[in-house]
Motif scaffolding. Structure first.
Motif, PDB file in Angstrom:
ATOM      1  N   ASN A  14      16.284  15.188 -14.526  1.00  0.00           N
ATOM      2  CA  ASN A  14      15.844  14.088 -15.855  1.00  0.00           C
ATOM      3  C   ASN A  14      13.870  14.152 -15.965  1.00  0.00           C
ATOM      4  N   ALA A  15      13.563  13.303 -16.489  1.00  0.00           N
ATOM      5  CA  ALA A  15      12.404  13.556 -17.100  1.00  0.00           C
ATOM      6  C   ALA A  15      11.409  12.117 -16.721  1.00  0.00           C
ATOM      7  N   ASN A  16      12.584  11.171 -15.545  1.00  0.00           N
ATOM      8  CA  ASN A  16      12.405   9.945 -14.959  1.00  0.00           C
ATOM      9  C   ASN A  16      12.435  10.199 -13.629  1.00  0.00           C
ATOM     10  N   GLY A  17      12.258  11.841 -13.492  1.00  0.00           N
ATOM     11  CA  GLY A  17      12.514  11.965 -11.864  1.00  0.00           C
ATOM     12  C   GLY A  17      14.205  11.952 -11.430  1.00  0.00           C
ATOM     13  N   THR A  18      15.115  11.797 -11.798  1.00  0.00           N
ATOM     14  CA  THR A  18      16.631  12.150 -10.947  1.00  0.00           C
ATOM     15  C   THR A  18      17.021  13.003 -11.328  1.00  0.00           C
ATOM     16  N   LEU A  19      17.722  13.017 -10.343  1.00  0.00           N
ATOM     17  CA  LEU A  19      18.601  13.967 -10.675  1.00  0.00           C
ATOM     18  C   LEU A  19      20.610  14.146 -10.900  1.00  0.00           C
ATOM     19  N   GLU A  20      21.303  15.082 -11.277  1.00  0.00           N
ATOM     20  CA  GLU A  20      22.868  14.619 -11.892  1.00  0.00           C
ATOM     21  C   GLU A  20      22.923  15.940 -11.517  1.00  0.00           C
ATOM     22  N   GLY A  21      24.490  16.127 -11.152  1.00  0.00           N
ATOM     23  CA  GLY A  21      24.717  17.351 -10.799  1.00  0.00           C
ATOM     24  C   GLY A  21      25.910  17.645  -9.777  1.00  0.00           C
ATOM     25  N   THR A  22      25.989  18.485  -9.313  1.00  0.00           N
ATOM     26  CA  THR A  22      27.455  19.102  -8.452  1.00  0.00           C
ATOM     27  C   THR A  22      27.068  19.490  -7.331  1.00  0.00           C
ATOM     28  N   VAL A  23      25.737  20.521  -7.943  1.00  0.00           N
ATOM     29  CA  VAL A  23      24.718  20.957  -6.592  1.00  0.00           C
ATOM     30  C   VAL A  23      23.050  20.357  -6.333  1.00  0.00           C
ATOM     31  N   LEU A  24      24.213  20.464  -5.210  1.00  0.00           N
ATOM     32  CA  LEU A  24      22.705  19.338  -4.643  1.00  0.00           C
ATOM     33  C   LEU A  24      22.927  17.945  -4.399  1.00  0.00           C
ATOM     34  N   ASP A  25      24.030  17.644  -4.665  1.00  0.00           N
ATOM     35  CA  ASP A  25      24.700  16.260  -4.950  1.00  0.00           C
ATOM     36  C   ASP A  25      24.751  15.575  -3.948  1.00  0.00           C
ATOM     37  N   ASN A  26      23.677  15.330  -2.874  1.00  0.00           N
ATOM     38  CA  ASN A  26      23.537  14.200  -1.704  1.00  0.00           C
ATOM     39  C   ASN A  26      22.036  13.429  -2.480  1.00  0.00           C
ATOM     40  N   TYR A  27      21.288  14.554  -3.197  1.00  0.00           N
ATOM     41  CA  TYR A  27      20.335  13.706  -3.940  1.00  0.00           C
ATOM     42  C   TYR A  27      20.455  13.371  -5.073  1.00  0.00           C
ATOM     43  N   GLU A  28      19.292  11.976  -5.263  1.00  0.00           N
ATOM     44  CA  GLU A  28      19.492  11.458  -6.381  1.00  0.00           C
ATOM     45  C   GLU A  28      18.096  11.375  -7.188  1.00  0.00           C
ATOM     46  N   SER A  29      17.091  11.889  -6.200  1.00  0.00           N
ATOM     47  CA  SER A  29      15.403  12.338  -7.265  1.00  0.00           C
ATOM     48  C   SER A  29      15.010  13.032  -6.857  1.00  0.00           C
ATOM     49  N   TYR A  30      13.732  12.882  -7.271  1.00  0.00           N
ATOM     50  CA  TYR A  30      12.653  14.210  -7.051  1.00  0.00           C
ATOM     51  C   TYR A  30      11.749  13.757  -7.731  1.00  0.00           C
ATOM     52  N   VAL A  31      10.453  14.549  -7.723  1.00  0.00           N
ATOM     53  CA  VAL A  31       9.030  14.382  -7.724  1.00  0.00           C
ATOM     54  C   VAL A  31       8.297  15.785  -7.193  1.00  0.00           C
ATOM     55  N   THR A  61       4.093  24.590  -6.204  1.00  0.00           N
ATOM     56  CA  THR A  61       5.143  25.498  -5.808  1.00  0.00           C
ATOM     57  C   THR A  61       6.318  24.576  -4.606  1.00  0.00           C
ATOM     58  N   THR A  62       6.303  23.117  -4.861  1.00  0.00           N
ATOM     59  CA  THR A  62       6.764  21.935  -4.318  1.00  0.00           C
ATOM     60  C   THR A  62       7.742  21.356  -4.751  1.00  0.00           C
ATOM     61  N   LEU A  63       9.256  21.324  -4.896  1.00  0.00           N
ATOM     62  CA  LEU A  63       9.459  19.588  -5.005  1.00  0.00           C
ATOM     63  C   LEU A  63      10.726  19.157  -4.260  1.00  0.00           C
ATOM     64  N   VAL A  64       9.851  17.811  -3.378  1.00  0.00           N
ATOM     65  CA  VAL A  64      10.671  16.947  -2.773  1.00  0.00           C
ATOM     66  C   VAL A  64      11.901  15.794  -2.837  1.00  0.00           C
ATOM     67  N   PHE A  65      13.104  15.855  -2.509  1.00  0.00           N
ATOM     68  CA  PHE A  65      14.558  15.835  -2.981  1.00  0.00           C
ATOM     69  C   PHE A  65      14.438  14.609  -2.343  1.00  0.00           C
ATOM     70  N   THR A  66      14.385  13.062  -2.359  1.00  0.00           N
ATOM     71  CA  THR A  66      15.594  12.307  -1.900  1.00  0.00           C
ATOM     72  C   THR A  66      16.787  12.132  -1.909  1.00  0.00           C
ATOM     73  N   ALA A  67      17.282  11.624  -1.054  1.00  0.00           N
ATOM     74  CA  ALA A  67      19.026  11.536  -1.022  1.00  0.00           C
ATOM     75  C   ALA A  67      19.156  10.064  -1.184  1.00  0.00           C
TER      76      ALA A  67
END
Length: 131
Positions: free
Chosen positions: A62-79, A84-90
């Motif tokens: 999502n444009a606001n930095g949040t994640l949704e979905g059924t893959v990697l679903d233990n993460y809620e946001s990204y930066v 080349t690098t994304l940082v996912f936060t659980a």
């Protein structure tokens, strides 16, 4: 006198252009949106495991930095850390995981890059852009 006015105007324009404010890196427009899972390799063999037909698994950036979905679903946001690098936060708001990412056309590749690393060739998650 005309020359002095022209030089002053040019100096002002250069000063204004040089004092441009730095902005936060924009979210990669091609990354935003819903991605359909195609391949997932997590068994350590290095051989891609193609999901055929694709499962309903998806990951949405999502444009606001949040994640949704059924893959990697233990993460809620990204930066987006860099090109080349994304940082996912659980979901616990403290655990993070880096993923190297590449986007080629409508394909997204995510490879774990710390603290969990992927050392096998072909290891990671592969998606295609959903319509």
């Amino acid at each position: 006198m005309k020359t002095l006015i022209k030089l002053s105007a040019m100096a002002i324009l250069l000063f204004v252009a040089a004092c441009k404010k730095e902005s936060k890196p924009a979210i990669n427009a091609s990354l935003s949106g819903k991605w359909q899972a195609q391949v997932q390799t997590t068994d350590g063999t290095g051989m891609p495991v193609r999901i055929t037909p694709p499962t309903p698994g998806y990951l949405q950036f999502n444009a606001n930095g949040t994640l949704e979905g059924t893959v990697l679903d233990n993460y809620e946001s990204y930066v987006i850390k860099d090109n080349t690098t994304l940082v996912f936060t659980a979901d616990d708001h403290t655990t993070t995981q880096n993923y190297r990412y590449t986007i080629t056309g409508n394909e997204l590749n995510l490879v774990p890059d710390g603290p969990i690393h992927c050392f096998d060739n072909g290891c990671g998650y592969y998606f295609t852009k959903a319509n």
